[in-house]
Design an enzyme around this catalytic site. Structure first.
Site, PDB file in Angstrom:
ATOM      1  N   SER A 294       0.842  -1.201   0.000  1.00 18.47           N
ATOM      2  CA  SER A 294       0.000   0.000   0.000  1.00 18.47           C
ATOM      3  C   SER A 294       0.871   1.242   0.000  1.00 18.47           C
ATOM      4  CB  SER A 294      -0.901   0.023   1.235  1.00 18.47           C
ATOM      5  OG  SER A 294      -0.145   0.314   2.396  1.00 18.47           O
ATOM      6  N   ASP A 295       0.393   2.284  -0.658  1.00 23.93           N
ATOM      7  CA  ASP A 295       1.013   3.584  -0.416  1.00 23.93           C
ATOM      8  C   ASP A 295       0.787   3.890   1.069  1.00 23.93           C
ATOM      9  OD1 ASP A 295       2.253   6.035  -0.651  1.00 23.93           O
ATOM     10  OD2 ASP A 295       1.162   6.623  -2.467  1.00 23.93           O
ATOM     11  N   TRP A 296       1.546   4.852   1.584  1.00 23.73           N
ATOM     12  CA  TRP A 296       1.556   5.069   3.030  1.00 23.73           C
ATOM     13  C   TRP A 296       0.199   5.563   3.542  1.00 23.73           C
ATOM     14  CZ3 TRP A 296       5.169   2.505   1.378  1.00 23.73           C
ATOM     15  CH2 TRP A 296       6.288   2.158   2.116  1.00 23.73           C
TER      16      TRP A 296
END
Ligand SMILES: *[C@@H]1O[C@H](CO)[C@@H](O)[C@H](O)[C@H]1NC(C)=O
Ligand SMILES: *[C@@H]1O[C@H](CO)[C@@H](O)[C@H](O)[C@H]1NC(C)=O
Ligand SMILES: *[C@@H]1O[C@H](CO)[C@@H](O)[C@H](O)[C@H]1NC(C)=O
Ligand SMILES: *[C@@H]1O[C@H](CO)[C@@H](O)[C@H](O)[C@H]1NC(C)=O
Ligand SMILES: *[C@@H]1O[C@H](CO)[C@@H](O)[C@H](O)[C@H]1NC(C)=O
Ligand SMILES: *[C@@H]1O[C@H](CO)[C@@H](O)[C@H](O)[C@H]1NC(C)=O
Ligand SMILES: *[C@@H]1O[C@H](CO)[C@@H](O)[C@H](O)[C@H]1NC(C)=O
Ligand SMILES: *[C@@H]1O[C@H](CO)[C@@H](O)[C@H](O)[C@H]1NC(C)=O
Ligand SMILES: *[C@@H]1O[C@H](CO)[C@@H](O)[C@H](O)[C@H]1NC(C)=O
Ligand SMILES: *[C@@H]1O[C@H](CO)[C@@H](O)[C@H](O)[C@H]1NC(C)=O
Length: 878
Positions: A294-296
């Protein structure tokens, strides 16, 4: 200009994502409004294929290791330990029993973020302008080698999304080019470079992450937009395949180990829980064998994201510094209570461990020898918890000879847009260097955190896609060094607004005026001068246009140098005869000055523009959505222009650009002749058929006894706010999860087929079981070989960048699309052969009905020339 910096981690803690349930299970989308774009469910989540070509050995080794792991150990690999819990921007849990240390995941696509004694390379967009596969590979290998030496396992780059749909998009500079073919080649070369250096590459942001505005509802609320959900990129299937997915397919084929899912939604389903894009397109159709991350804080639900194909959550806590996770203990529990099938957690672990073996790390994971949160030599290993005082920065110098490589590559990526003969410079008597962009930032090259300001020369933009400069050679410094050697007179004025002094200087006899101007953009969490990541406009910053107009009104030897994140409008002054030359230097990185001097003095061969320079903003056809358009719901961004972005739009609408895609001058002249098109194969295309094996599980079946999954106080010490794989208590349900509103979220609902472990049909456009990931192997069959003769008709040696375009024909299709290029050095009077191969994919269109690539009946033409509009050679493709 000072930045207004928003607190990091404004990402929304998840809002419930569920609309009314059609049956007893709801759709896993946030679509609360039936008239909005919709993403169809795709389950179950595909499991790895033991015979995927290139991955077989990695798979076999991973199987051996993962088979020894317990459920808790597998969960540990999938879940970050929390924002600032460890030394990297992301760290996974570890598996101490098997000697596997925490994986360090680190930004950025152009260097090693937050590290000292590491290099600051050029931006991705800049290296794309080299059109040189070797230089693209070398840059990526250099970054990868530095990251490796810093103890990083997973590098968070390269970028193929944003691709650059809107020229004002804030992060376009991190990627390569709005052309999917060029971006695909650059992404693949970068992945090979990074992974050959022994680090897992992460191709991002998957997918359709084309602007900063509204990418995260929480971030947008920080800017006072009243929205509850992040925006949705609504894209039709054909555009998805032919434009946005295209470079990701190249990345998967190049063997990328990891792919990062994006913040925003696609058809109103979040990027990290969109089963159509993750399970369907990426793991199903492309046969991706690595892991998704996942992106942050882009994860919005636990079970849903696991079932939709997410394999790793970063940074682990669902909102920064909360210690609360959708996964960790919640994932352990979800497996034990049967909502996430055992084979799914096994597949997550297999994908992560296989990627480690693929790049040669295996179980021998190194620890970071630097710290992202402080430059101090000694400090807390666990920064947020202020726990574990020890040496955390070893200040390892990893730069090697990369400085020279950066200088060389950035020079060869510099584009000469206009030159009336003033260049190359040859011992000019008098140089007047004008503009803030020629000099230093008074607060130092790293004076603004994450480069969030626009002071001094622009060599890197702002956001997470940055690195600290080990040094920054400014244009003025390098020009002065050259001037001293040549005994040229040189004076610099860095204040754009000192017109009276500038006028006095540039109107003097013999003045060569070098006017440095720029335009900047960056990531959405930083706002510089009202640019909330995305640019507000396409004009130069700091009154650059007025400066150029003023200088050229009194100096007939004005040379304009532009540092920018993409096109700017040159409309008002480009054809002024006193503007003798216009040079685009992109964002060259730490060697900025030395590279621009190499070009201005003719020592380096320049590149070609990887995007169009249009006369008006409207000429690009697509733009950023700047205001919410769906009440408080997800802003709806309809990609109605389809595949017609950048040059394809101008071509289709017959709009004259100022400088077309692929344009760039050289020190000599070239002639094109003798186009030969050879048909290599007309073998019929066979759609892939057959089935996968049933979903495997590895190792011992987890015990249902919940007491075995609680925190092992006797063996490890609890670190404050850390995300662990353990259950809160040994009692079941709410207490074990630690949730206060257990049962109120979407998580417990299972979409149809989500638990299915039976053999699944292979995608017709996807790889067969014994083929390489990326797509049906026949898509890469060479159907035509094209060649042309290029003759250097000038007096000096030069690099030519021949480009091959194809017109695929048919209503609504682009006039032509790039399908080949090379960079060839040619001696004066010499002729060389440009050769290119056209694959089946290169001459196909995506057919939404058969869900496959087809070669249409429409007449096709191949073109070869020096830019998208200078195409002297053409021939039918038959
Ligand atoms: C659904 O979305 C459409 C298009 O944005 C809008 O016109 C309509 O008012 C919305 N309906 C509801 C019930 O929100
Ligand atoms: C999005 O919706 C469009 C229009 O219905 C459809 O063609 C496309 O396949 C959908 N894509 C995804 C990923 O849901
Ligand atoms: C999970 O990772 C943490 C942090 O690295 C470590 O302390 C713990 O021992 C690991 N748990 C297991 C079961 O390996
Ligand atoms: C948002 O609005 C508040 C209240 O009006 C104001 O104080 C704040 O500065 C605004 N923030 C931004 C980023 O515009
Ligand atoms: C465009 O934005 C830049 C940066 O914020 C600003 O300096 C410039 O004045 C703007 N241009 C126009 C025409 O408003
Ligand atoms: C340009 O020149 C005009 C006067 O002709 C002056 O008012 C203005 O400030 C100058 N602007 C710049 C950026 O040099
Ligand atoms: C520039 O202007 C000067 C002074 O008017 C003139 O002598 C010179 O020939 C001009 N040079 C060019 C390249 O036009
Ligand atoms: C184990 O540690 C946790 C976290 O510090 C604590 O809440 C719990 O009471 C401890 N359990 C035992 C049995 O000591
Ligand atoms: C599990 O998720 C719930 C909400 O989804 C949260 O309240 C709880 O704290 C999470 N548990 C852990 C251990 O992070
Ligand atoms: C299983 O556990 C997960 C994680 O805590 C939770 O979200 C889900 O609702 C639980 N499902 C059942 C059926 O208990």
């Amino acid at each position: 200009m000072r930045a207004v910096q928003l607190a990091a981690g404004l990402a929304a803690a998840s809002a419930p994502l569920v609309a009314a349930a059609p049956e007893h299970y709801p759709v896993l989308q946030s679509r609360a409004n039936e008239s909005l774009a919709y993403s169809p469910p795709h389950y179950p989540s595909p499991w790895m294929n033991p015979t995927a070509v290139g991955w077989e050995a990695a798979y076999a080794k991973a199987r051996e290791l993962v088979s020894q792991m317990t459920l808790l150990e597998k969960v540990n690999l999938t879940t970050g330990t929390g924002w600032q819990s460890d030394q990297c921007v992301g760290n996974t849990g570890s598996v101490p029993r098997l000697g596997i240390k925490s994986l360090c995941l680190q930004d950025s696509p152009l260097g090693t973020r937050f590290a000292d004694y590491a290099s600051a390379f050029s931006s991705g967009q800049t290296i794309a302008a080299s059109w040189d596969r070797g230089l693209i590979y070398q840059r990526a290998h250099g970054i990868g080698a530095e990251q490796k030496a810093k103890g990083i396992s997973v590098m968070l780059g390269p970028v193929a999304g944003p691709i650059g749909r809107a020229p004002t998009g804030g992060r376009n500079w991190e990627g390569f080019s709005p052309d999917p073919y060029l971006t695909g080649v650059a992404a693949a070369e970068s992945i090979k470079g990074i992974q050959d250096a022994g680090v897992i590459a992460t191709l991002k942001h998957y997918i359709a992450n084309e602007q900063e505005h509204f990418r995260q509802a929480g971030e947008a609320r920080g800017y006072n937009y009243t929205i509850d959900e992040s925006s949705s990129s609504n894209i039709d299937d054909k555009t998805m395949h032919e434009l946005y997915l295209w470079p990701f397919a190249d990345g998967v084929r190049a063997g990328v180990g990891s792919i990062m899912c994006s913040y925003q939604q696609i058809n109103n389903s979040y990027g990290c829980q969109n089963s159509a894009t993750l399970n369907g397109l990426l793991k199903g159709e492309l046969g991706f064998q690595g892991f998704t991350v996942s992106d942050w804080a882009a994860q919005h639900a636990g079970v849903s994201s696991a079932l939709a194909g997410l394999d790793m959550t970063m940074p682990g806590d669902s909102a920064f510094n909360t210690g609360v996770s959708f996964w960790g203990g919640n994932l352990t529990l979800a497996v034990l209570n049967g909502t996430v099938p055992e084979y799914r957690i096994d597949d997550m672990a297999m994908r992560i461990v296989s990627a480690l073996f693929l790049v040669g790390i295996g179980a021998d994971v190194q620890e970071a020898n630097f710290d992202s949160w402080t430059k101090s030599t000694y400090g807390p290993k666990h920064y947020y918890a202020k726990d574990g005082q020890q040496q955390i920065n070893y200040h390892v110098d990893v730069q090697g000879n990369h400085g020279d490589e950066i200088r060389n590559a950035a020079a060869k990526s510099t584009v000469i847009l206009k030159n009336n003969g003033i260049l190359p410079l040859n011992k000019p008597r008098f140089l007047a260097v004008i503009g803030q962009d020629a000099g230093p930032n008074p607060r130092g090259p790293n004076g603004c955190p994450d480069r969030g300001c626009n002071d001094g020369t622009l060599a890197m933009s702002w956001g997470s896609g940055t690195a600290e400069f080990p040094y920054l050679v400014t244009p003025a410094e390098a020009l002065q060094y050259q001037a001293l050697q040549d005994k040229s007179r040189i004076e610099s004025i860095f204040d754009n607004y000192a017109w009276s002094q500038i006028r006095t200087l540039v109107s003097q006899q013999y003045a060569h005026s070098l006017v440095f101007v720029n335009a900047n953009s960056g990531e959405g969490y930083i706002n510089v001068d009202g640019n909330e990541g995305d640019r507000k406009n396409l004009t130069l910053w700091g009154s650059g246009d007025d400066l150029i107009k003023n200088v050229s009104s009194v100096c007939n030897q004005t040379i304009v140098v532009i540092h920018s994140v993409g096109p700017v409008l040159l409309t008002d002054w480009y054809d002024n005869p006193n503007v003798s030359a216009i040079v685009w230097a992109g964002e060259p990185g730490q060697e900025s000055g030395r590279s621009i001097v190499d070009v201005l003095y003719g020592r380096a061969q320049p590149g070609r523009t990887p995007f169009t320079w249009a006369a008006k903003r409207e000429d690009y056809g697509a733009d950023v959505l700047y205001e919410p358009n769906n009440g408080e719901g997800a802003p709806q961004q309809d990609f109605t222009e389809g595949v017609l972005i950048d040059y394809r739009y101008l071509d289709a609408k017959n709009i004259e650009p100022i400088y077309e895609f692929g344009h760039g001058l050289s020190w000599t002249t070239f002639e094109y002749s003798n186009l030969v098109v050879e048909k290599v194969s007309d073998a019929a295309y066979t759609p892939t058929t057959g089935q996968t094996a049933a979903a495997p599980t590895f190792g011992e079946k987890p015990s249902p006894d919940l007491s075995q999954y609680t925190f092992p106080n006797s063996t490890i010490r609890y670190i404050y706010n850390f995300v662990y794989p353990y259950l809160n208590t040994s009692s079941s349900g709410q207490a074990a999860s630690g949730a206060s509103d257990y049962g109120q979220t979407a998580d417990e609902f299972l979409p149809p087929h989500a638990l299915d472990s039976t053999p699944q049909p292979l995608h017709a456009a996807g790889p067969a079981l014994n083929q390489q990931p990326g797509g049906n192997a026949q898509l890469w069959d060479v159907l035509y070989r094209v060649s042309a003769t290029i003759t250097n008709t000038g007096k000096v040696e030069g690099d030519e960048i021949p480009q091959l375009y194809v017109s695929l024909g048919g209503p609504g299709e682009p006039v032509r699309v790039l399908r080949g290029f090379d960079r060839l050095s040619v001696a004066p009077g010499q002729s060389v052969q440009f050769c290119a191969e056209l694959t089946r994919r290169d001459v196909s269109n995506w057919d939404v009905v058969s869900q496959n690539w087809v070669i249409t009946e429409h007449a096709k033409t191949v073109y070869v020339g020096s830019s998208s509009r200078k195409l002297p050679l053409s021939a039918p493709l038959k």
